[in-house]
Design a protein around this motif. Structure first.
Motif, PDB file in Angstrom:
ATOM      1  N   PHE A  98       0.835  -1.203   0.000  1.00 25.68           N
ATOM      2  CA  PHE A  98       0.000   0.000   0.000  1.00 25.68           C
ATOM      3  C   PHE A  98       0.874   1.260   0.000  1.00 25.68           C
ATOM      4  O   PHE A  98       0.600   2.223  -0.719  1.00 25.68           O
ATOM      5  N   ALA A  99       1.957   1.225   0.791  1.00 26.07           N
ATOM      6  CA  ALA A  99       2.864   2.374   0.840  1.00 26.07           C
ATOM      7  C   ALA A  99       3.512   2.609  -0.526  1.00 26.07           C
ATOM      8  O   ALA A  99       3.656   3.761  -0.969  1.00 26.07           O
ATOM      9  N   LEU A 100       3.893   1.533  -1.202  1.00 26.47           N
ATOM     10  CA  LEU A 100       4.457   1.673  -2.546  1.00 26.47           C
ATOM     11  C   LEU A 100       3.419   2.210  -3.528  1.00 26.47           C
ATOM     12  O   LEU A 100       3.737   3.011  -4.417  1.00 26.47           O
ATOM     13  N   ALA A 101       2.175   1.765  -3.352  1.00 24.77           N
ATOM     14  CA  ALA A 101       1.112   2.245  -4.244  1.00 24.77           C
ATOM     15  C   ALA A 101       0.887   3.739  -4.093  1.00 24.77           C
ATOM     16  O   ALA A 101       0.513   4.418  -5.054  1.00 24.77           O
ATOM     17  N   LEU A 102       1.116   4.269  -2.897  1.00 28.75           N
ATOM     18  CA  LEU A 102       0.975   5.716  -2.693  1.00 28.75           C
ATOM     19  C   LEU A 102       1.938   6.502  -3.581  1.00 28.75           C
ATOM     20  O   LEU A 102       1.637   7.616  -4.005  1.00 28.75           O
ATOM     21  N   LEU A 103       3.089   5.903  -3.845  1.00 36.52           N
ATOM     22  CA  LEU A 103       4.101   6.584  -4.654  1.00 36.52           C
ATOM     23  C   LEU A 103       3.790   6.528  -6.136  1.00 36.52           C
ATOM     24  O   LEU A 103       4.040   7.493  -6.862  1.00 36.52           O
ATOM     25  N   PHE A 104       3.245   5.386  -6.599  1.00 37.15           N
ATOM     26  CA  PHE A 104       3.111   5.171  -8.035  1.00 37.15           C
ATOM     27  C   PHE A 104       1.681   5.314  -8.559  1.00 37.15           C
ATOM     28  O   PHE A 104       1.495   5.601  -9.742  1.00 37.15           O
ATOM     29  N   SER A 105       0.690   5.076  -7.730  1.00 34.88           N
ATOM     30  CA  SER A 105      -0.704   5.234  -8.195  1.00 34.88           C
ATOM     31  C   SER A 105      -1.586   5.729  -7.044  1.00 34.88           C
ATOM     32  O   SER A 105      -2.429   4.992  -6.528  1.00 34.88           O
ATOM     33  N   PRO A 106      -1.372   6.977  -6.624  1.00 34.48           N
ATOM     34  CA  PRO A 106      -2.110   7.510  -5.466  1.00 34.48           C
ATOM     35  C   PRO A 106      -3.611   7.593  -5.678  1.00 34.48           C
ATOM     36  O   PRO A 106      -4.377   7.668  -4.719  1.00 34.48           O
ATOM     37  N   GLY A 110      -7.859   4.624  -1.942  1.00 30.43           N
ATOM     38  CA  GLY A 110      -9.083   4.212  -1.253  1.00 30.43           C
ATOM     39  C   GLY A 110      -9.417   2.736  -1.417  1.00 30.43           C
ATOM     40  O   GLY A 110      -9.564   2.010  -0.428  1.00 30.43           O
ATOM     41  N   PRO A 111      -9.540   2.258  -2.666  1.00 30.43           N
ATOM     42  CA  PRO A 111      -9.855   0.833  -2.861  1.00 30.43           C
ATOM     43  C   PRO A 111      -8.831  -0.113  -2.256  1.00 30.43           C
ATOM     44  O   PRO A 111      -9.181  -1.152  -1.704  1.00 30.43           O
ATOM     45  N   ARG A 112      -7.560   0.244  -2.342  1.00 29.84           N
ATOM     46  CA  ARG A 112      -6.518  -0.646  -1.793  1.00 29.84           C
ATOM     47  C   ARG A 112      -6.635  -0.734  -0.274  1.00 29.84           C
ATOM     48  O   ARG A 112      -6.557  -1.813   0.308  1.00 29.84           O
ATOM     49  N   LEU A 113      -6.795   0.408   0.376  1.00 32.51           N
ATOM     50  CA  LEU A 113      -6.878   0.413   1.835  1.00 32.51           C
ATOM     51  C   LEU A 113      -8.130  -0.316   2.308  1.00 32.51           C
ATOM     52  O   LEU A 113      -8.080  -1.126   3.239  1.00 32.51           O
ATOM     53  N   ALA A 114      -9.252  -0.041   1.658  1.00 34.89           N
ATOM     54  CA  ALA A 114     -10.488  -0.737   2.024  1.00 34.89           C
ATOM     55  C   ALA A 114     -10.360  -2.233   1.775  1.00 34.89           C
ATOM     56  O   ALA A 114     -10.848  -3.050   2.570  1.00 34.89           O
ATOM     57  N   GLY A 121     -10.391 -12.529  -1.274  1.00 34.47           N
ATOM     58  CA  GLY A 121      -9.497 -12.741  -2.397  1.00 34.47           C
ATOM     59  C   GLY A 121      -9.580 -11.680  -3.468  1.00 34.47           C
ATOM     60  O   GLY A 121      -8.580 -11.327  -4.091  1.00 34.47           O
ATOM     61  N   GLN A 122     -10.781 -11.131  -3.697  1.00 34.42           N
ATOM     62  CA  GLN A 122     -10.955 -10.141  -4.762  1.00 34.42           C
ATOM     63  C   GLN A 122     -10.460  -8.749  -4.375  1.00 34.42           C
ATOM     64  O   GLN A 122     -10.283  -7.903  -5.239  1.00 34.42           O
ATOM     65  N   THR A 123     -10.262  -8.504  -3.091  1.00 34.56           N
ATOM     66  CA  THR A 123      -9.927  -7.137  -2.664  1.00 34.56           C
ATOM     67  C   THR A 123      -8.451  -6.938  -2.361  1.00 34.56           C
ATOM     68  O   THR A 123      -8.053  -5.836  -1.979  1.00 34.56           O
ATOM     69  N   THR A 182     -12.463  -3.142  -6.581  1.00 37.75           N
ATOM     70  CA  THR A 182     -11.018  -3.207  -6.458  1.00 37.75           C
ATOM     71  C   THR A 182     -10.344  -2.269  -7.450  1.00 37.75           C
ATOM     72  O   THR A 182     -10.982  -1.667  -8.313  1.00 37.75           O
ATOM     73  N   THR A 183      -8.999  -2.179  -7.321  1.00 32.45           N
ATOM     74  CA  THR A 183      -8.239  -1.262  -8.171  1.00 32.45           C
ATOM     75  C   THR A 183      -8.314  -1.637  -9.649  1.00 32.45           C
ATOM     76  O   THR A 183      -8.149  -0.789 -10.514  1.00 32.45           O
ATOM     77  N   ASP A 184      -8.547  -2.915  -9.960  1.00 30.82           N
ATOM     78  CA  ASP A 184      -8.654  -3.324 -11.360  1.00 30.82           C
ATOM     79  C   ASP A 184     -10.103  -3.467 -11.815  1.00 30.82           C
ATOM     80  O   ASP A 184     -10.385  -4.060 -12.851  1.00 30.82           O
TER      81      ASP A 184
END
Length: 361
Positions: A98-106, A110-114, A121-123, A182-184
């Motif tokens: 999640f921390a890496l995602a903040l750098l590359f796809s901020p 929301g979806p990642r943290l939730a 499995g889907q989240t 989810t993010t995708d």
């Protein structure tokens, strides 16, 4: 999956002979390799095998987790140990991603943290990790059942059948419970930490606990017992259309699926009993079994990245690429384990490494 490489010691139960522990670890090694296969590109070339493995893959994992479950420890001690063993690697690994995602796809924060706190499995960025928080729930509920209920009596059998009977109704509701996107762009299924899977997983967890002595004394009395298990498994799938995919909330027809899962568990115990007598195979499977946590967490992203890289670099058949990628997923996970165990800060979040290092492994 436990705090220690010796699951009986971690659960506070008497430690069986070392040879019997090795047999359990061999079985666990088979179990985690089946998980890897189920998430790999290789399963596309063996759909019939993938379908058979799906019948018992998760029930086998849960059955093995229940073998040494105990309520002998005080509740808060038990909860603290299980939280560290299962939730620490879960939140540390996904929190790091999640921390890496903040750098590359901020924009996907929301979806990642939730998704991390929903925990199905889907989240999750690493879907197989849904099993860790679910196993934490399972241990917690089983603690009170083992401590305060007459679950080994006929009443326990009736309750187990009742749980299986309500499974289709529960899945009919939760399979379409789309709370998180989810993010995708996929929609989540199920309740937080896969709470809705408990009617199935609790039955196999308690079955494992009830069969502890039988498993520790396991031997293949005659060749026709494994043959019978294969027959039950094939008939369940081919004749009765058994379908099992707990990540998608599928377990039907419920009694047939339960029979198929039980037959698969017996068959894998029989395989482990045989392979345990082959030194090289036994050592490799034992190593995989005692480090199943790391393989569970890391195999999927490694396999996916390596497969994509090899596809671009090597002009070979897709089947060869799939075999190389699945091997990389297994060996890469074990390599990461050996790196983590040597870094105190990291090993604190993966407490199984601490126990194994203290034992000299």
């Amino acid at each position: 999956m436990n705090v220690s490489s010796n699951p009986a010691a971690a659960a506070g139960t008497p430690v069986p002979p070392a040879a019997r522990i090795r047999f359990i670890d061999v079985t666990r090694g088979i179990s985690i390799l089946l998980v890897v296969f189920g998430h790999s590109h290789l399963r596309q070339y063996l759909p019939w095998l993938d379908n058979l493995v799906h019948q018992f893959r998760v029930p086998l994992f849960v059955f093995l987790a229940g073998l040494f479950a105990s309520s002998s420890q005080p509740w808060w001690t038990f909860l603290r140990r299980k939280s560290r063993a299962l939730l620490s690697p879960y939140f540390f690994t996904l929190g790091g991603m999640f921390a890496l995602a903040l750098l590359f796809s901020p924009q996907a924060v929301g979806p990642r943290l939730a998704g991390i706190f929903w925990g199905t499995g889907q989240t999750l960025d690493i879907p197989p990790m849904w099993f860790l928080p679910h196993l934490w729930l399972l241990y917690g509920l089983a603690y009170w059942i083992l401590k305060y209920t007459p679950w080994r009596t006929w009443r326990g059998v009736v309750c187990a059948l009742a749980l299986l009977a309500v499974t289709p109704a529960v899945f009919n509701v939760t399979a379409d419970l789309h709370v998180i996107t989810t993010t995708d762009g996929r929609m989540s299924r199920g309740l937080p930490f896969s709470l809705d899977l408990l009617p199935v997983t609790l039955v196999f967890f308690l079955l494992g606990n009830a069969c502890r002595q039988a498993v520790m004394a396991f031997r293949v009395a005659h060749w026709w017992w494994p043959a019978l298990a294969i027959g039950v498994l094939l008939i369940s799938v081919q004749l009765f259309g058994s379908q099992v995919d707990l990540n998608e909330r599928v377990f039907t027809p419920v009694l047939v699926a339960a029979m198929a899962a039980t037959a698969g568990i017996y068959l894998m115990l029989a395989c482990a009993h045989t392979l345990n007598h082959w030194p090289w195979t036994s050592r490799f499977l034992t190593y995989c079994g005692t480090n199943s946590l790391f393989i569970l967490i890391f195999h999927a992203p490694i396999e996916m990245k390596i497969h994509g890289l090899l596809t671009r670099l090597l002009p070979v058949h897709d089947l060869a690429l799939a075999l190389l990628a699945i091997l990389a997923g297994i060996l890469g996970s074990l390599l990461l384990r050996n790196i983590i165990v040597r870094i105190p800060l990291l090993s604190w979040f993966y407490p199984s490494t601490i126990a194994r290092r203290a034992q000299g492994s």
